[in-house]
Design an enzyme around this catalytic site. Sequence first.
Site, PDB file in Angstrom:
ATOM      1  N   HIS A 222     -25.573 -30.480  -7.153  1.00 24.54           N
ATOM      2  CA  HIS A 222     -25.900 -31.188  -8.390  1.00 24.54           C
ATOM      3  C   HIS A 222     -25.784 -32.714  -8.292  1.00 24.54           C
ATOM      4  O   HIS A 222     -26.191 -33.423  -9.207  1.00 24.54           O
ATOM      5  CB  HIS A 222     -25.121 -30.595  -9.561  1.00 24.54           C
ATOM      6  CG  HIS A 222     -25.544 -29.171  -9.790  1.00 24.54           C
ATOM      7  ND1 HIS A 222     -26.871 -28.845 -10.004  1.00 24.54           N
ATOM      8  CD2 HIS A 222     -24.861 -28.002  -9.753  1.00 24.54           C
ATOM      9  CE1 HIS A 222     -26.968 -27.522 -10.111  1.00 24.54           C
ATOM     10  NE2 HIS A 222     -25.777 -26.994  -9.966  1.00 24.54           N
TER      11      HIS A 222
ATOM     12  N   HIS B 201     -27.284 -25.829  -0.984  1.00 21.13           N
ATOM     13  CA  HIS B 201     -28.252 -24.732  -1.073  1.00 21.13           C
ATOM     14  C   HIS B 201     -29.654 -25.315  -0.903  1.00 21.13           C
ATOM     15  O   HIS B 201     -30.117 -26.080  -1.744  1.00 21.13           O
ATOM     16  CB  HIS B 201     -28.093 -24.060  -2.458  1.00 21.13           C
ATOM     17  CG  HIS B 201     -28.944 -22.833  -2.641  1.00 21.13           C
ATOM     18  ND1 HIS B 201     -28.829 -22.026  -3.748  1.00 21.13           N
ATOM     19  CD2 HIS B 201     -29.910 -22.281  -1.881  1.00 21.13           C
ATOM     20  CE1 HIS B 201     -29.692 -21.031  -3.653  1.00 21.13           C
ATOM     21  NE2 HIS B 201     -30.367 -21.161  -2.532  1.00 21.13           N
TER      22      HIS B 201
ATOM     23  N   HIS C  82     -19.025 -18.893  -7.750  1.00 19.27           N
ATOM     24  CA  HIS C  82     -19.976 -18.909  -8.856  1.00 19.27           C
ATOM     25  C   HIS C  82     -19.281 -18.961 -10.211  1.00 19.27           C
ATOM     26  O   HIS C  82     -18.494 -18.103 -10.549  1.00 19.27           O
ATOM     27  CB  HIS C  82     -20.966 -17.736  -8.854  1.00 19.27           C
ATOM     28  CG  HIS C  82     -22.291 -18.178  -9.395  1.00 19.27           C
ATOM     29  ND1 HIS C  82     -22.524 -18.312 -10.729  1.00 19.27           N
ATOM     30  CD2 HIS C  82     -23.410 -18.608  -8.761  1.00 19.27           C
ATOM     31  CE1 HIS C  82     -23.740 -18.783 -10.903  1.00 19.27           C
ATOM     32  NE2 HIS C  82     -24.298 -18.983  -9.723  1.00 19.27           N
TER      33      HIS C  82
ATOM     34  N   ARG D 179     -35.392 -27.815  -5.408  1.00 15.71           N
ATOM     35  CA  ARG D 179     -35.143 -28.484  -6.696  1.00 15.71           C
ATOM     36  C   ARG D 179     -33.957 -29.445  -6.642  1.00 15.71           C
ATOM     37  O   ARG D 179     -33.854 -30.344  -7.444  1.00 15.71           O
ATOM     38  CB  ARG D 179     -34.942 -27.457  -7.808  1.00 15.71           C
ATOM     39  CG  ARG D 179     -33.653 -26.690  -7.721  1.00 15.71           C
ATOM     40  CD  ARG D 179     -33.446 -25.865  -8.964  1.00 15.71           C
ATOM     41  NE  ARG D 179     -34.366 -24.742  -9.030  1.00 15.71           N
ATOM     42  CZ  ARG D 179     -34.056 -23.591  -9.629  1.00 15.71           C
ATOM     43  NH1 ARG D 179     -32.893 -23.448 -10.231  1.00 15.71           N
ATOM     44  NH2 ARG D 179     -34.908 -22.591  -9.637  1.00 15.71           N
TER      45      ARG D 179
ATOM     46  N   GLU E 290     -19.165 -13.471   0.395  1.00 16.77           N
ATOM     47  CA  GLU E 290     -18.745 -14.281  -0.744  1.00 16.77           C
ATOM     48  C   GLU E 290     -18.938 -13.419  -1.983  1.00 16.77           C
ATOM     49  O   GLU E 290     -20.057 -12.977  -2.278  1.00 16.77           O
ATOM     50  CB  GLU E 290     -19.574 -15.570  -0.851  1.00 16.77           C
ATOM     51  CG  GLU E 290     -19.111 -16.403  -2.049  1.00 16.77           C
ATOM     52  CD  GLU E 290     -19.599 -17.840  -2.006  1.00 16.77           C
ATOM     53  OE1 GLU E 290     -19.736 -18.414  -0.907  1.00 16.77           O
ATOM     54  OE2 GLU E 290     -19.843 -18.384  -3.092  1.00 16.77           O
TER      55      GLU E 290
ATOM     56  N   THR F 237     -28.137 -19.041  -9.065  1.00 15.24           N
ATOM     57  CA  THR F 237     -28.175 -17.737  -8.380  1.00 15.24           C
ATOM     58  C   THR F 237     -27.648 -16.631  -9.297  1.00 15.24           C
ATOM     59  O   THR F 237     -26.500 -16.667  -9.720  1.00 15.24           O
ATOM     60  CB  THR F 237     -27.319 -17.793  -7.091  1.00 15.24           C
ATOM     61  OG1 THR F 237     -27.561 -19.038  -6.446  1.00 15.24           O
ATOM     62  CG2 THR F 237     -27.660 -16.650  -6.176  1.00 15.24           C
TER      63      THR F 237
ATOM     64  N   GLU G 268     -26.435 -22.629   2.180  1.00 13.89           N
ATOM     65  CA  GLU G 268     -26.914 -21.427   1.488  1.00 13.89           C
ATOM     66  C   GLU G 268     -28.428 -21.354   1.613  1.00 13.89           C
ATOM     67  O   GLU G 268     -29.120 -22.353   1.356  1.00 13.89           O
ATOM     68  CB  GLU G 268     -26.551 -21.477   0.011  1.00 13.89           C
ATOM     69  CG  GLU G 268     -25.082 -21.354  -0.253  1.00 13.89           C
ATOM     70  CD  GLU G 268     -24.792 -21.446  -1.744  1.00 13.89           C
ATOM     71  OE1 GLU G 268     -25.734 -21.462  -2.560  1.00 13.89           O
ATOM     72  OE2 GLU G 268     -23.616 -21.522  -2.085  1.00 13.89           O
TER      73      GLU G 268
ATOM     74  N   ASN H  79     -19.498 -27.543  -3.567  1.00 17.31           N
ATOM     75  CA  ASN H  79     -20.955 -27.485  -3.575  1.00 17.31           C
ATOM     76  C   ASN H  79     -21.494 -28.776  -4.225  1.00 17.31           C
ATOM     77  O   ASN H  79     -21.163 -29.077  -5.374  1.00 17.31           O
ATOM     78  CB  ASN H  79     -21.394 -26.244  -4.370  1.00 17.31           C
ATOM     79  CG  ASN H  79     -22.899 -26.087  -4.449  1.00 17.31           C
ATOM     80  OD1 ASN H  79     -23.613 -27.060  -4.656  1.00 17.31           O
ATOM     81  ND2 ASN H  79     -23.389 -24.880  -4.304  1.00 17.31           N
TER      82      ASN H  79
ATOM     83  N   ARG I 259     -32.928 -24.634  -1.458  1.00 18.66           N
ATOM     84  CA  ARG I 259     -33.726 -23.652  -2.198  1.00 18.66           C
ATOM     85  C   ARG I 259     -35.185 -23.717  -1.784  1.00 18.66           C
ATOM     86  O   ARG I 259     -35.676 -24.752  -1.336  1.00 18.66           O
ATOM     87  CB  ARG I 259     -33.614 -23.912  -3.713  1.00 18.66           C
ATOM     88  CG  ARG I 259     -32.248 -23.635  -4.286  1.00 18.66           C
ATOM     89  CD  ARG I 259     -32.289 -23.732  -5.798  1.00 18.66           C
ATOM     90  NE  ARG I 259     -33.052 -22.648  -6.364  1.00 18.66           N
ATOM     91  CZ  ARG I 259     -32.507 -21.564  -6.933  1.00 18.66           C
ATOM     92  NH1 ARG I 259     -31.203 -21.454  -7.062  1.00 18.66           N
ATOM     93  NH2 ARG I 259     -33.271 -20.608  -7.389  1.00 18.66           N
TER      94      ARG I 259
END
Length: 239
Positions: A10, A43, A192, A49, A151, A101, A70, A7, A45
């Site tokens: 970031h 993701h 996660h 963000r 998931e 999440t 996502e 992922n 969002r």
Amino acid sequence: MKRLGVNIDHVATVRNARGETHPDPYKAALFVKKQGADSITIHLREDRRHIRDLDAKKICSIKKLFVNLEISTNDNIVKNALKIKPKFICIVPENRNEITTEGGLNLQKNKIKIKKIISQFRQKKIRTSLFINPNIKDIYLSKEIGADCVELHTGYLSYLIKSKRNISKEYLKIKKSAILASKIGIEVHAGHGLDYKSTKILTKINEIKEFNIGHFIIGESIFHGLTFVIKKFNRIIKN
Ligand code: PXP
């Protein structure tokens, strides 16, 4: 063979902190793939963000790259995702004030809406996964709704491991959920809060076919670099 999904949200978080263009998530997607990731997760969002529409569009257009996008069940986001056309979709719950999440989907409450979304993606030949808490009821509901994959949320297990508490009850929940899902034809992923230790523990569950890991990989790469960290995860997951 178990797969590693990285992922890269970031990378966009760091870029956005300066409001400029570096580091570029598109470049990160190409680099991470080259270092051995089996897929990339991003993701999109509702508050944008980290990953933005243009990032998602560019990353999903990279040839031979498996992108897991996502999204929440928000109508506009679903519409955008159908246009972006990633290889895979993972539906996640989204709460504007959360840091990340928190918990899996409430399938009982949202099953009609999610079923409709899955069928829209299926028509475009996009495989859909549901981010759920590890419990038997949600596995049966995922089947009823028509999900290709689930998931399993590993956030609580990761927390227990990091705080050196007893993990047996939570581990068993994940294991039983994974076994049942696999038995009824749903592919199992996990994600996660994962780091080296929690991932290693979960590799003992054969039914988990994919690990999606973000924050730890990007954070650990500050010290050791993406190449080293991805290679280390691949050794843990694929051995
Ligand atoms: N899987 C899902 C469905 C997520 O929402 C996230 C966080 O965006 C992750 C995996 C990655 O979690 P982490 O960043 O804690 O590794």
